[in-house]
Design an enzyme around this catalytic site. Sequence first.
Site, PDB file in Angstrom:
ATOM      1  N   GLU A  33     -19.510   2.862  12.597  1.00 52.88           N
ATOM      2  CA  GLU A  33     -18.851   3.995  11.915  1.00 52.88           C
ATOM      3  C   GLU A  33     -18.971   3.888  10.397  1.00 52.88           C
ATOM      4  OE1 GLU A  33     -15.072   3.995  10.589  1.00 52.88           O
ATOM      5  OE2 GLU A  33     -14.274   2.494  11.989  1.00 52.88           O
ATOM      6  N   SER A 148      -3.275   8.770  16.031  1.00 52.78           N
ATOM      7  CA  SER A 148      -4.694   8.942  15.686  1.00 52.78           C
ATOM      8  C   SER A 148      -5.446   9.695  16.778  1.00 52.78           C
ATOM      9  CB  SER A 148      -5.351   7.578  15.485  1.00 52.78           C
ATOM     10  OG  SER A 148      -6.732   7.734  15.267  1.00 52.78           O
ATOM     11  N   ALA A 149      -6.342  10.569  16.336  1.00 51.43           N
ATOM     12  CA  ALA A 149      -7.226  11.286  17.268  1.00 51.43           C
ATOM     13  C   ALA A 149      -8.192  10.324  17.968  1.00 51.43           C
ATOM     14  CB  ALA A 149      -8.001  12.371  16.527  1.00 51.43           C
ATOM     15  N   ASP A 150      -8.269   9.075  17.484  1.00 54.20           N
ATOM     16  CA  ASP A 150      -9.116   8.084  18.158  1.00 54.20           C
ATOM     17  C   ASP A 150      -8.693   7.900  19.619  1.00 54.20           C
ATOM     18  OD1 ASP A 150     -10.257   7.677  15.657  1.00 54.20           O
ATOM     19  OD2 ASP A 150      -9.479   5.639  15.398  1.00 54.20           O
ATOM     20  N   LYS A 167      -5.221  -1.304  14.693  1.00 52.84           N
ATOM     21  CA  LYS A 167      -4.783  -1.905  13.429  1.00 52.84           C
ATOM     22  C   LYS A 167      -3.297  -2.275  13.488  1.00 52.84           C
ATOM     23  CE  LYS A 167      -7.151   1.326  11.041  1.00 52.84           C
ATOM     24  NZ  LYS A 167      -8.438   1.579  11.676  1.00 52.84           N
TER      25      LYS A 167
HETATM   26  N1  PSU Z   1     -11.512  -0.180  11.301  1.00 54.90           N
HETATM   27  C1  PSU Z   1     -11.370  -0.857  10.130  1.00 54.90           C
HETATM   28  N2  PSU Z   1     -11.080  -0.119   9.006  1.00 54.90           N
HETATM   29  C2  PSU Z   1     -10.949   1.259   9.031  1.00 54.90           C
HETATM   30  C3  PSU Z   1     -11.111   1.941  10.276  1.00 54.90           C
HETATM   31  C4  PSU Z   1     -11.381   1.170  11.372  1.00 54.90           C
HETATM   32  O1  PSU Z   1     -11.483  -2.075  10.098  1.00 54.90           O
HETATM   33  O2  PSU Z   1     -10.694   1.879   7.995  1.00 54.90           O
HETATM   34  C5  PSU Z   1     -10.960   3.467  10.313  1.00 54.90           C
HETATM   35  C6  PSU Z   1     -11.638   4.039  11.551  1.00 54.90           C
HETATM   36  O3  PSU Z   1     -12.574   5.005  11.119  1.00 54.90           O
HETATM   37  C7  PSU Z   1     -10.512   4.702  12.321  1.00 54.90           C
HETATM   38  C8  PSU Z   1      -9.620   5.131  11.219  1.00 54.90           C
HETATM   39  O4  PSU Z   1     -10.972   5.741  13.142  1.00 54.90           O
HETATM   40  O5  PSU Z   1      -9.617   3.950  10.388  1.00 54.90           O
HETATM   41  C9  PSU Z   1      -8.239   5.539  11.713  1.00 54.90           C
HETATM   42  O6  PSU Z   1      -7.753   6.546  10.891  1.00 54.90           O
HETATM   43  P1  PSU Z   1      -6.471   7.413  11.360  1.00 54.90           P
HETATM   44  O7  PSU Z   1      -5.374   6.413  11.550  1.00 54.90           O
HETATM   45  O8  PSU Z   1      -6.218   8.370  10.218  1.00 54.90           O
HETATM   46  O9  PSU Z   1      -6.860   8.112  12.622  1.00 54.90           O
HETATM   47 MN    MN Z   2      -3.038  10.043  11.548  1.00 59.70          MN
END
Ligand code: PSU
Ligand code: MN
Length: 312
Positions: A33, A148-150, A167
């Site tokens: 990514e 997260s949409a993940d 995370k």
């Molecule tokens: N893994 C890491 N650092 C990051 C991410 C993943 O070590 O910054 C990113 C990924 O792209 C993941 C995003 O999809 O953080 C999550 O963002 P959010 O919580 O806004 O969905």
């Molecule tokens: Mn979010």
Amino acid sequence: MGAAVMTDSKLPIDLHPEVAAALAARRPVVALESTIITHGMPHPANVATARAVESVVRAEGAVPATIAVIAGRITVGLTAERLDWLGGVGEVMKLSRADLPYAVAMGRHGSTTVAATMICAARAGIAVFATGGIGGVHRGAESSFDISADLDELARTQVTVVAAGAKAILDLPKTLEVLETRGVPVVGFGTDELPAFWSRTSGLRVPLRLDEAADVARLMRTRAALGIDGGMLVANPIPAADEIPAAELARHIGAALDAAARAGIVGKAVTPYLLARIGEATGGRSLTANIALIRNNAAVAARIAVALAATP
Ligand code: PSU
Ligand code: MN
């Protein structure tokens, strides 16, 4: 910059020639990514890490395909020049499922999160993807609704994501519950516990465990044979030598969450903000750990891709 290979006449997707050749010959490819490059790490460590991660994938016998949107074109496999440029350019869109098509339609630049990278990888025909840690259910989601949409993407798009869990800034028990509810297999890789990104342990059991890349490949084939859509999460703990104990991090995570609340940070800005604050609070140790864990994930993802390519 590499010739364009259109995999679909309507889709503006460019595969790097090396990636296209590997896919055509059914050789192993690992998607990577780009939000971690543009929003997850400071410059120039971001570019150095992205390069190092690509080298790790190569050393394990697979072809890396770092994914981003460049001037509206989904680019699968960035050239070294483009990777450098993306890492230093500053403001680009952070793309998830909701905004990936916007960036494409409007000719914008954007980095892809786990969700958007999964979509692009699936369109390109790449089955395995390595990142640092997935997004998940944020702490306080019961009032903020920030999930997260993940997680949704894992439930619907058939790509295997290798990550050091979700995370640690997140609510990990709730994240596991959502994955369970949505039917996403969470496989501890050589562990019975959900890793907590910078730390090996979270105190939470993973529902499934596998110790060999070949077994992950076998599980992927079996899911496909059953016609089960959606991806899976291979939760791979950070190497012991590189971890930061969870107890030590808890304080910094708490302080970062408080700072984010005071600063009124919401939406897409939350995760990058928290990662940056924790980087400062740990004097860069969280960044060092992040680099170590993503390299480790890239190696495991490459081994899975190699195993997948080896079995007919
Ligand atoms: N893994 C890491 N650092 C990051 C991410 C993943 O070590 O910054 C990113 C990924 O792209 C993941 C995003 O999809 O953080 C999550 O963002 P959010 O919580 O806004 O969905
Ligand atoms: Mn979010």
